[in-house]
Each structure stands twice: as C-alpha cells, then as structure tokens.
Design a protein around this motif. Structure first.
Motif, short mmCIF file in Angstrom:
data_model
loop_
_atom_site.label_atom_id
_atom_site.label_comp_id
_atom_site.label_asym_id
_atom_site.label_seq_id
_atom_site.Cartn_x
_atom_site.Cartn_y
_atom_site.Cartn_z
N SER A 264 0.82 -2.04 -14.38
CA SER A 264 0.55 -3.24 -15.18
C SER A 264 -0.74 -3.13 -16.00
O SER A 264 -0.93 -3.87 -16.94
N GLY A 265 -1.59 -2.20 -15.64
CA GLY A 265 -2.76 -1.99 -16.48
C GLY A 265 -3.82 -3.05 -16.31
O GLY A 265 -4.51 -3.40 -17.24
N LYS A 271 -0.74 3.47 -17.12
CA LYS A 271 -0.35 4.83 -16.76
C LYS A 271 1.16 4.90 -16.70
O LYS A 271 1.79 4.10 -16.02
N SER A 385 8.12 -9.23 2.25
CA SER A 385 7.00 -9.59 1.38
C SER A 385 6.45 -8.33 0.72
O SER A 385 6.39 -7.28 1.35
N VAL A 386 6.04 -8.44 -0.54
CA VAL A 386 5.47 -7.28 -1.26
C VAL A 386 4.58 -7.74 -2.40
O VAL A 386 4.80 -8.80 -2.97
N PRO A 389 -1.68 -8.29 -0.21
CA PRO A 389 -1.77 -8.58 1.22
C PRO A 389 -1.26 -10.01 1.45
O PRO A 389 -1.54 -10.89 0.64
N ASP A 411 6.44 -6.95 6.06
CA ASP A 411 5.40 -6.91 5.03
C ASP A 411 5.32 -5.47 4.57
O ASP A 411 4.90 -4.59 5.32
N THR A 412 5.75 -5.22 3.33
CA THR A 412 5.96 -3.85 2.87
C THR A 412 4.87 -3.41 1.91
O THR A 412 4.72 -3.99 0.84
N TRP A 413 4.11 -2.39 2.28
CA TRP A 413 3.09 -1.87 1.36
C TRP A 413 3.64 -0.67 0.62
O TRP A 413 4.17 0.27 1.23
N TRP A 414 3.50 -0.70 -0.68
CA TRP A 414 3.82 0.45 -1.52
C TRP A 414 3.33 0.17 -2.92
O TRP A 414 2.73 -0.87 -3.16
N GLN A 415 3.53 1.12 -3.84
CA GLN A 415 3.01 1.00 -5.20
C GLN A 415 4.02 1.57 -6.19
O GLN A 415 4.91 2.32 -5.79
N THR A 416 3.81 1.27 -7.48
CA THR A 416 4.62 1.91 -8.52
C THR A 416 4.61 3.42 -8.29
O THR A 416 5.64 4.09 -8.39
N ASP A 500 -6.56 1.45 -2.39
CA ASP A 500 -6.61 0.23 -1.57
C ASP A 500 -7.49 0.45 -0.34
O ASP A 500 -7.52 1.54 0.22
N LEU A 512 -3.85 -4.14 5.26
CA LEU A 512 -4.26 -3.84 3.89
C LEU A 512 -5.30 -4.87 3.44
O LEU A 512 -5.11 -6.07 3.66
N ARG A 515 -7.68 -4.10 -3.18
CA ARG A 515 -8.15 -2.92 -3.91
C ARG A 515 -9.58 -2.60 -3.53
O ARG A 515 -10.40 -3.49 -3.36
N LYS A 613 -0.24 -11.28 -9.40
CA LYS A 613 -1.41 -10.91 -8.58
C LYS A 613 -2.67 -11.57 -9.13
O LYS A 613 -2.85 -11.67 -10.35
P1 ATP Z 1 -2.32 -1.45 -11.76
O1 ATP Z 1 -2.25 -0.21 -10.91
O2 ATP Z 1 -1.86 -1.23 -13.14
O3 ATP Z 1 -3.66 -2.12 -11.69
P2 ATP Z 1 -0.82 -2.77 -9.64
O4 ATP Z 1 -1.55 -1.86 -8.71
O5 ATP Z 1 -0.89 -4.23 -9.37
O6 ATP Z 1 -1.26 -2.50 -11.15
P3 ATP Z 1 1.76 -2.14 -8.46
O7 ATP Z 1 2.02 -0.68 -8.37
O8 ATP Z 1 2.92 -3.02 -8.74
O9 ATP Z 1 0.72 -2.36 -9.63
O10 ATP Z 1 1.13 -2.69 -7.14
C1 ATP Z 1 0.69 -1.87 -6.08
C2 ATP Z 1 -0.50 -2.51 -5.41
O11 ATP Z 1 -0.16 -3.82 -4.92
C3 ATP Z 1 -0.98 -1.77 -4.20
O12 ATP Z 1 -1.84 -0.71 -4.54
C4 ATP Z 1 -1.68 -2.88 -3.41
O13 ATP Z 1 -2.98 -3.12 -3.93
C5 ATP Z 1 -0.81 -4.08 -3.68
N1 ATP Z 1 0.21 -4.27 -2.63
C6 ATP Z 1 1.55 -4.11 -2.75
N2 ATP Z 1 2.18 -4.44 -1.61
C7 ATP Z 1 1.25 -4.80 -0.73
C8 ATP Z 1 1.26 -5.25 0.64
N3 ATP Z 1 2.40 -5.41 1.31
N4 ATP Z 1 0.08 -5.51 1.23
C9 ATP Z 1 -1.07 -5.36 0.56
N5 ATP Z 1 -1.16 -4.96 -0.72
C10 ATP Z 1 -0.02 -4.69 -1.37
#
Ligand code: ATP
Ligand code: MG
Length: 651
Positions: A264-265, A271, A385-386, A389, A411-416, A500, A512, A515, A613
C-alpha cells in the motif's frame, strides 16, 4: 529500537477448541512434528494437494539466497487447479461464488459458470495479443469479473497486477507503468456507500499519463456514462462474453510469475511484490485448508477483504477456489444500506467461516452489541482476523457477540510479501489467547530476535524474523533485486526481516506488536503502540485508540493517545476531562506507570489507510504540532480536519 521491546501486557485467558471441532479438524497436532522432522518433505506433501502437469525435480533451490526457487522443474496451471479439476471431479454444479451487490442484486456462479467465463476471458485476452509473461492491470470493483480477470491471466500465463479500485489516477498510472502493463481491465464503476463510484474515468486519466496502456476492457456494472476512445476501449460484453468458451490450459513452470501486487505504500514508493506459481498456490491452498478448516462440501466461507489486497488474492481467489470452496463475495461497505449488512449476509447465506479485519471489528463494537444481536449468526463455526494486531478486548467481543462463545478464532499474521498465512492458531489444535497469533504454522520458521540477531528467550520482545524460505515467499521486488535484498535481507544475516515487532510470552507464544517504526522509546524503554492501544480498548468506555510517541524534552518520547469513546459516553466539558484522567490511570494500572500516556485526546475518528490500518504517522504530525505529511493513502481525507477541529474545541 535498542536491544528488546518491553513486555507489558499480561493476558491469561485461554480458549481451547471445542472437542467436536477438534475431533473433525482438517489438521491435527501431528502436523507440527511432521514438518519439524523434514520441512521440505512436509511442503512436498502439501504440493501434492494440487494437480501438476509435470513433477518437480527438486523441492527447493536455495543456492542463491535470497532468491528462492520452489518445486524446481515442475509445471502446472493455476486456473486448471482452481476450476477444471473440480469440474472433472463432477463438481461443476457446485456454487463457487454467491455474489451480492451493494444495492442488493445477486448472482449465483457455479464452478462450471466460472470456468466458462474464465475460458472466454482467456480467449479474449489472447485475441488482443496478450501472451505468457505480459502484464495485465486489473482495476475493478468487487464483482465476479474481478476474479474472472485474475484467473484468465493465470490461465494464459499473463502476470496480473491488481490495483485497488479506491486508488487515484496517479497511483494507478505509476503502478501500470512500473509493471509495463499493456492491458487494463476495469469497469464503468462500482457501488460503494449507496452511490456509483467512477472507475473508467480514473483509468482514462491514468492512461493519458501512462506510456504502456494499449487496450482497456470495461465491464458494465453501474451503467453510468463513460467517455470512450474507439481505438483503445472495448466493452467486456463485446469481447469476452462473445468469445469461445473452449480453452485448454497450458501448464507453466513452477517459477512462472503469477502476479505483482504493490504494497500500500504507507511508508515509501510502493514495492511491486512478485509472486510465482507453484510455491504460491501450494501455500495459499494448504493454509486455507488448515487454518480455516475448510470442508468444501458443507462450509460457506466469506472473506470480507477487497480483491485489491493480498488477502483478496490468497483468500478469495486462489486459496478457496483451489480447494473447491463455496464462498460469498460482497461488493459494498458494511454500513450500506444499514449497519447490520454483514450479519444479514451471514444469516441469509448461512455463512460458516468469516474472515475479516480488526478495524472492522472495532467499528462494529463502536456501533453497538444490539446490531449483530438482531440476526441469526448460529451458522458460524470459525472466525478469522487479519491486517493488524487484534486487541484482546476486540478479540473477546468478536468471540462473544459474533462467535456466540463457541467459534474458535484464528488471528492470522502474514504480509503481501509472505503471500500466505505464516503465524496462526490451528483451529482444531490450539488453545488460543485473545490477541495472540500463537505459533508459526507447520513448515514455517518464525522467530523473535534482538538487535544482535539472537533469539530472545520466552518473555522477551524484539524483531519478528523468518529463518527459512517458505513456498509462497515473494521472489523479488519487480524490477529491483537490490531493493529486495536491501529491504528484507540486510537487517539480519540469512533471515527475512518482516518489519514488525513481536514478543514471546512465558509459553513461547507470539504476540505481534505492530511495525517496528511505530515502537516508542520512553525514558529508555521500548514500548509498543499496540499494547498501549489494547490497554485503552480494554476500558469499557473506549471503542478504538491509536497511540504515538511524540518528542518530549524529558523522556525522549512521550505517549500520546487518540481515543474514540464508545457510543453514548459523555465527553463534554468536565466529563471529558474526568474520562481522560480515568483512562490515563487505567493504562498505568494495566501496563505499569511507564506506559501512562502524557496526553489523551478524545476524537471522533482515526485516520486509516484504504485497507483500514491506522496511519500513526499523521497522528505523530498532530501530536508534534507539525503540518501533515502525505495524506494520499488516507481512506477519508476529511478525518484529519475532524480530528484537528475536535482538538481546537478542547476535546
Ligand atoms: P506497506 O508495507 O506498504 O506499508 P502494509 O504492510 O500495511 O503496507 P500488508 O502487506 O497488507 O501491507 O500488511 C502486512 C502487515 O500488516 C504486517 O507486516 C503487519 O504489520 C500487519 N499485520 C497483518 N496481519 C496481522 C496480524 N494478524 N497481527 C498483527 N499484525 C498484522
Ligand atoms: Mg508492509
């Protein structure tokens, strides 16, 4: 951040899965040991869940890190895996998508229907000269054609780049040019908040700036007037719906580029995250099966994300369709035409699995418990949830008011960048804690390290890293290998740095903490914004909170909190002042005196990105009396005015 992150929050509630759920779960405890014993063999078994035209020779090639190759030499077609093979297995009549437009119009699309449309779109793109390796931009509302367009690209090996339909012409043309996309697929508009939004007009503006766009395919959704360039523009109903429905999917190399998705930048120049074919689909498919416990014959699954985000890619299109799921897709917003729309959809389609974001959950909390209470939500059996945090109190509210105290929450943590879920409870195994993403999934090596790259002990906090490559990892940043290495692989040697903060609790479970850029340094202590926000949200008068560190002459940084009171709370004059003192003391009592906010401001709204966010950067500007930085990724640009005017009136 120096050394480690303080560990303030102490959450002791824990919820094991109901016995019945555990007994029937897709994945059991044994998966962890299996993956620990031989990680590559574990992923190889998951890859076998897909249908490959040619087997791989090697599971992982990691001889040139950080550039990974998975299932080397293997070949498959993603669209074949998402459509044809289900039809060949006699499931063509099964509903793939129950689509609901915001105005209330509906479409029921079976796997056979979806297959037909995807074949037609694949033929139409081929007729326009699109071939394997070309890039196609997709700028769409949440209509089935968005998924059709993605799958049609995958079918012919074109690399799609979906740009969220709320982004501006500048954002669109920048992304189109970066990827050199020659075709854009869009719609005249879509319905949001009861009004048609214009998409084609924005594509026109972007095309005027872009050097690469040759053709624009337009779906008629709203029927609004659009400008037309005869040499460039084509109606979807003219070129796709008239095309042949016969199309044989060719297999592509496991490392063939499947899609580019721009983050999302919020931080810098977007990127272009590149994902490829075999490893991506393996992990998207496996995690959807394991984390959502999907039973294709009985579940009705709903992920509320937009297709413009990675969640829409992996958990609306590729994960669910590769698993033969029946899902709901919804075009609009949760408050149109009324604030019970989500719950009405769950009642209507008897949805069993719901996957949404903390920002939505906190909004529903703010709107009041009585709204979901007015609908029958008894079909639900699992909640996810995603995105951010999830505050423990939001987690508890979700469990109680949506999940009827019976549904496990993942509660699922992951990223693009990670492409698929990395850290999450397994719903039939894990005794979850409110606010914790718990453990890395089987086959995933996540850890928390300090400044010196040493693993922190249980009870410690630091940086979240991934120690081993995973199948759905990003392969590079499109066109910029150096930036890929620099951004993710230079902070620590041989580890992927996620950006993170996280902590391990006494049991080694992961929390988590937002950032790393948002962590505050107060009198020499590293304090996470997430923990202070969660302490505020645990107060019954608070709906939502955002916390930032503002420069302070004595403490280095001081904690400033922006807080939205729940509906009905009196915030006028002295009552407001009293509430602020009450909240400051509440945080000090919950987390310790070090975390007591210097200042609390009561505000009506918080600034959010278009993916929902909180944009703490802008609040830092307010807290430090600076003029606002870049607001172009804000969802609603009037929010900052609301906050500033509220502050001037003394609230
Ligand atoms: P950009 O990298 O462009 O600033 P973004 O990081 O918001 O945008 P995404 O890849 O959609 O783009 O989001 C990933 C981020 O969202 C993770 O690095 C983390 O900070 C947060 N995140 C996603 N899911 C969770 C979760 N379950 N718990 C805590 N944080 C989460
Ligand atoms: Mg990010």
């Amino acid at each position: 951040m120096s050394e480690t992150l303080e560990n303030l929050l102490n959450e002791t509630r824990q919820f094991p899965p109901p016995a019945e759920f555990a007994a029937a779960a897709n994945v059991t405890e044994g998966a962890y040991a299996e993956a620990r014993q031989d990680r590559l063999a574990f992923w190889e078994r998951q890859a076998r869940r897909l249908s490959w035209a040619k087997d791989w020779d090697q599971v992982l090639d990691w001889t040139n890190p950080p550039f990974a190759k998975w299932f080397v030499g293997g070949q498959l077609n993603v669209a074949y895996n998402c459509l044809d093979r289900h039809i060949e297995a006699g499931r063509g009549d099964k509903v793939a998508i129950h689509w609901e437009g915001e105005p209330g119009d509906t479409r029921t699309i079976t796997y056979a229907d979806l297959h037909r449309s995807v074949c037609q779109a694949a033929n139409a793109l081929t007729d326009l000269g699109v071939t394997a390796g070309d890039r196609v931009a997709i700028y769409m509302p949440m209509i089935p054609e968005a998924a059709v367009a993605m799958l049609a690209c995958a079918r012919i090996g074109a690399t799609h780049s979906v740009v969220f339909g709320g982004f501006s012409a500048d954002a669109l043309s920048g992304r189109v040019d970066d990827a050199n996309a020659k075709v854009v697929i869009t719609a005249d508009g879509g319905f949001r908040r009861g009004k048609p939004s214009g998409l084609k007009a924005i594509v026109d503006e972007a095309a005027a700036k872009s050097s690469s766009i040759e053709k624009v395919i337009v779906v008629r959704r709203t029927g609004q007037d659009v400008d037309w360039d005869d040499s460039r523009d084509l109606w979807w109903h003219d070129v796709v719906e008239t095309a042949s429905a016969e199309h044989t999917a060719q297999p592509f190399d496991s490392e063939h580029p499947l899609f580019i998705l721009y983050t999302s930048g919020t931080t810098a120049k977007p990127k272009g995250i590149l994902h490829t074919t075999g490893g991506y689909l393996t992990q998207a498919s496996y995690t959807h099966h394991a984390v959502f416990d999907l039973k294709p014959d009985s579940d009705v699954y709903w992920c509320t994300a937009d297709i413009g985000w990675v969640t829409g890619h992996s958990y609306i299109v590729y994960g669910p369709l590769s698993n033969g799921a029946t899902q709901v897709m919804y075009e609009g917003t949760p408050d149109t035409p009324h604030r019970g729309r989500f719950w009405e959809l769950i009642q209507k389609y008897k949805i069993t699995i719901l996957y949404t974001a903390p920002t939505a959950i906190r909004t529903f909390m703010k709107w009041g418990d009585d709204i979901p209470a007015g609908f029958d939500l008894s079909s639900l059996r699992l909640l996810g949830s995603v995105g951010e945090p999830i505050n423990p109190e939001a987690w508890m509210w979700y469990r109680e008011h949506i999940g009827g105290d019976r549904c496990p929450i993942v509660d699922t943590w992951w990223q693009t960048e990670t492409g698929a879920i990395m850290i999450s409870p397994l719903p039939g195994v894990t005794a979850s804690k409110p606010g914790s993403a718990m453990r890395p999934l089987p086959g995933i090596a996540a850890d928390v390290v300090d400044d010196q790259a040493q693993s922190v002990p249980d009870g410690g906090g630091g940086y979240l890293v991934l120690r081993e490559p995973w199948p759905s990892m990003l392969r590079t940043i499109w066109g910029d290998d150096e930036r890929f290495k620099e951004t993710y692989w230079s902070r620590f040697q041989d580890m992927y740095f996620a950006g993170d903060g996280a902590k391990k609790d006494a049991d080694g479970d992961l929390w988590l903490l937002g950032r790393v850029d948002d962590v505050m340094l107060v009198s020499g202590h590293n304090i996470s914004t997430t923990e202070v926000e969660s302490a505020l949200v645990s107060h019954p008068k608070v709906a939502e909170a955002a916390v930032v560190g503002a420069t302070d002459p004595t403490t280095g940084q001081a904690i400033v909190a922006f807080t939205i009171p729940r509906g009905g709370v009196d915030t006028d004059g002295e009552a407001g002042e009293a509430l602020i003192q009450e909240l400051r003391n509440h945080v000090a009592k919950t987390l310790g005196p070090i975390a007591k906010p210097r200042q609390i401001m009561l505000v009506p709204e918080l600034p959010k990105t278009r993916s929902g966010k909180i944009m703490r950067r802008l609040l830092r500007d307010v807290a430090e009396n600076r003029s606002l930085g870049d607001v172009t990724t804000l969802q609603d640009s009037t929010v900052m005015d609301l906050i500033s005017s509220g502050l001037q009136s003394g609230k």
